[in-house]
Scaffold this active site. Structure first.
Site, PDB file in Angstrom:
ATOM      1  N   CYS A 373       0.814  -1.219   0.000  1.00 29.62           N
ATOM      2  CA  CYS A 373       0.000   0.000   0.000  1.00 29.62           C
ATOM      3  C   CYS A 373       0.848   1.270   0.000  1.00 29.62           C
ATOM      4  CB  CYS A 373      -0.986  -0.010   1.175  1.00 29.62           C
ATOM      5  SG  CYS A 373      -0.238   0.091   2.814  1.00 29.62           S
ATOM      6  N   HIS A 422      -2.750   1.449   6.769  1.00 28.49           N
ATOM      7  CA  HIS A 422      -3.109   1.308   5.347  1.00 28.49           C
ATOM      8  C   HIS A 422      -3.337   2.695   4.771  1.00 28.49           C
ATOM      9  CE1 HIS A 422      -4.315  -0.939   1.825  1.00 28.49           C
ATOM     10  NE2 HIS A 422      -5.349  -0.136   1.687  1.00 28.49           N
ATOM     11  N   HIS A 434      -6.082   2.263  -4.118  1.00 28.07           N
ATOM     12  CA  HIS A 434      -5.077   1.751  -3.183  1.00 28.07           C
ATOM     13  C   HIS A 434      -4.676   0.347  -3.603  1.00 28.07           C
ATOM     14  CE1 HIS A 434      -7.969  -0.936  -0.846  1.00 28.07           C
ATOM     15  NE2 HIS A 434      -8.748  -0.296  -1.690  1.00 28.07           N
TER      16      HIS A 434
END
Length: 462
Positions: A373, A422, A434
């Site tokens: 990520c 994240h 993402h």
């Protein structure tokens, strides 16, 4: 906390449902009110993915389990019914197995004969640190990769085995983190440092005859360290190979003295011209791109006609002699310039959209390898000429906090323990792009049942 409902009516149909629960690892139709050892297995799988938050797996399918199922279904784009059918169960098992496999591969030592994404990430990181010099990322661990690992281990005072064990991989990541943390703000320069200050140090040492490498690289490796050590020995300083404030001051003093004695016949050093290649060309192109002069889509590392025209534009705007050649004066002026324009958010989003479907790879940060990520974010902002920290936690500690995100802002989530873990890029309409561990690069809804409760906030970096 009592997980059983207040009123349970044991009808014959309900009792039948309990006895019909499968014993083969498949889900018939598990839902609220059921109790069975395989519900316990379901809860353990959901806990492994971070959806089931109750301290223990109980074997009872209550409201907590139902919510965990709904959140998981939403995260993998299944109907969020809260009922576990065969499709939901298989998806859950496969995603947990994928995460466990990734973690297992990440912890396994890499050595000659190893292949796969983990080797690609290792080669990519060693290339950034200046040790892996092969032109391509191959994903195969051969003698070239082993030699690069040995060089890093020797420079880092580790056992020189050529095997990338967990200690070596962690040391490589630490070196990358130091590199990302802008060593230009630190007084001392050492192995792993990178940036304009290293380039300036190498220029000065070259002028004094200590740095003999053909090119100025901007990376502080073993060659630079040896040059610093020789200067320290000749100057009566402690020969550490680290350019601390005392050493840097001595080097500047020696350069000033040499410049004064030869000021009458000062020569201009030509750094780069058409046909030049390498890391220094990449650095010049990146800086020209920041300033809006280099418009080619990618940084190539090759000095061709496009780069020469960009250099001419910069020289003209800076009132320098317009030659298209990067000489000493052009280089110093270029490296000292600040970006002329802010980040182009539409270009950022367009670049991100082109990467949809790229796989999730732990530690990955290139299209060829895949992305985790934070690697996805770092890659996209680097294309815009902006350097962001490598980890989610470090990103969260920088940037400007934004109450309501706009297109191009970075959105953060808490998915694994306390704190940001994240990250994605907001693209408008309550959506963000993402790299998810079970989806790869994808677009998700910010206000979905899963992401909404885990949202921490947004930051702006331009």
């Amino acid at each position: 906390m009592n997980l059983k409902p207040k009123h349970v009516i044991m009808t014959s149909a309900f009792a039948s449902a309990l006895f019909m629960l499968p014993m083969t690892g498949k889900a018939a139709e598990w839902k609220i009110g059921m109790s069975h050892p395989q519900v316990k297995e379901l809860q353990q799988l959901l806990k492994a993915k971070g959806f089931f938050t109750y301290p223990t797996a109980t074997g009872y399918f209550g409201t907590i389990t139902e919510k965990a199922v709904k959140d998981f279904q939403a995260s993998v784009h299944l109907p969020a019914t809260g009922i576990v059918d065969d499709r939901t169960y298989e998806k859950l098992k496969s995603s947990v197995a994928s995460v466990n496999q990734t973690k297992s591969q990440a912890s396994r030592p890499l050595q000659i004969g190893s292949t796969g994404d983990a080797v690609k990430v290792l080669q990519q990181n060693l290339k950034k640190l200046g040790y892996f010099t092969y032109p391509q990322i191959t994903g195969y661990y051969g003698t070239i990769t082993a030699d690069a690992v040995k060089k890093f281990q020797k420079a880092s005072r580790l056992a020189v085995t050529g095997v990338a064990d967990s200690q070596t991989v962690q040391a490589i990541q630490n070196a990358l983190n130091r590199q990302t943390a802008s060593p230009s703000n630190e007084t001392a320069l050492r192995i792993g440092s990178k940036g304009p200050e290293v380039s300036k140090l190498q220029q000065n040492l070259k002028q004094l005859g200590y740095f003999t490498y053909p090119q100025i690289t901007d990376y502080y490796g073993t060659i630079t360290s040896d040059a610093v050590r020789r200067f320290q020995q000749q100057s009566g300083l402690k020969a550490t190979g680290v350019a601390d404030s005392t050493t840097l001051a001595k080097i500047r003093e020696a350069v000033d003295q040499k410049t004064k004695t030869s000021s009458s016949t000062r020569k201009t050093t030509i750094y780069l011209t058409i046909g030049s290649t390498g890391q220094q060309v990449e650095q010049v192109q990146a800086k020209l791109k920041q300033l809006g002069h280099f418009t080619y889509p990618t940084i190539t590392g090759y000095f061709g006609q496009v780069t020469a025209e960009a250099v001419k534009k910069f020289q003209q705007s800076s009132k320098l002699k317009v030659t298209g050649v990067v000489d000493n004066e052009t280089y110093e002026r270029l490296m000292g310039q600040a970006p002329a324009a802010k980040l182009d958010v539409m270009e950022l989003v367009a670049d991100a959209a082109e990467l949809l479907g790229k796989p999730y790879v732990w530690g990955g940060q290139t299209p060829e390898v895949g992305f985790d990520c934070s690697g996805f974010i770092v890659y996209l902002f680097k294309k815009q000429g902006l350097s962001l920290p490598r980890t989610v936690a470090m990103m969260w500690n920088t940037g400007t906090a934004i109450a309501t995100p706009s297109v191009g802002d970075v959105v953060f989530f808490q998915t694994d323990g306390p704190g940001a873990s994240h990250v994605g890029i907001y693209i408008g309409n309550n959506q963000f792009i993402h790299s998810g561990s079970s989806t790869g690069v994808t677009i998700s809804q910010l206000n979905s049942s899963y992401w909404k409760v885990r949202y921490l906030g947004a930051k702006r970096y331009y």
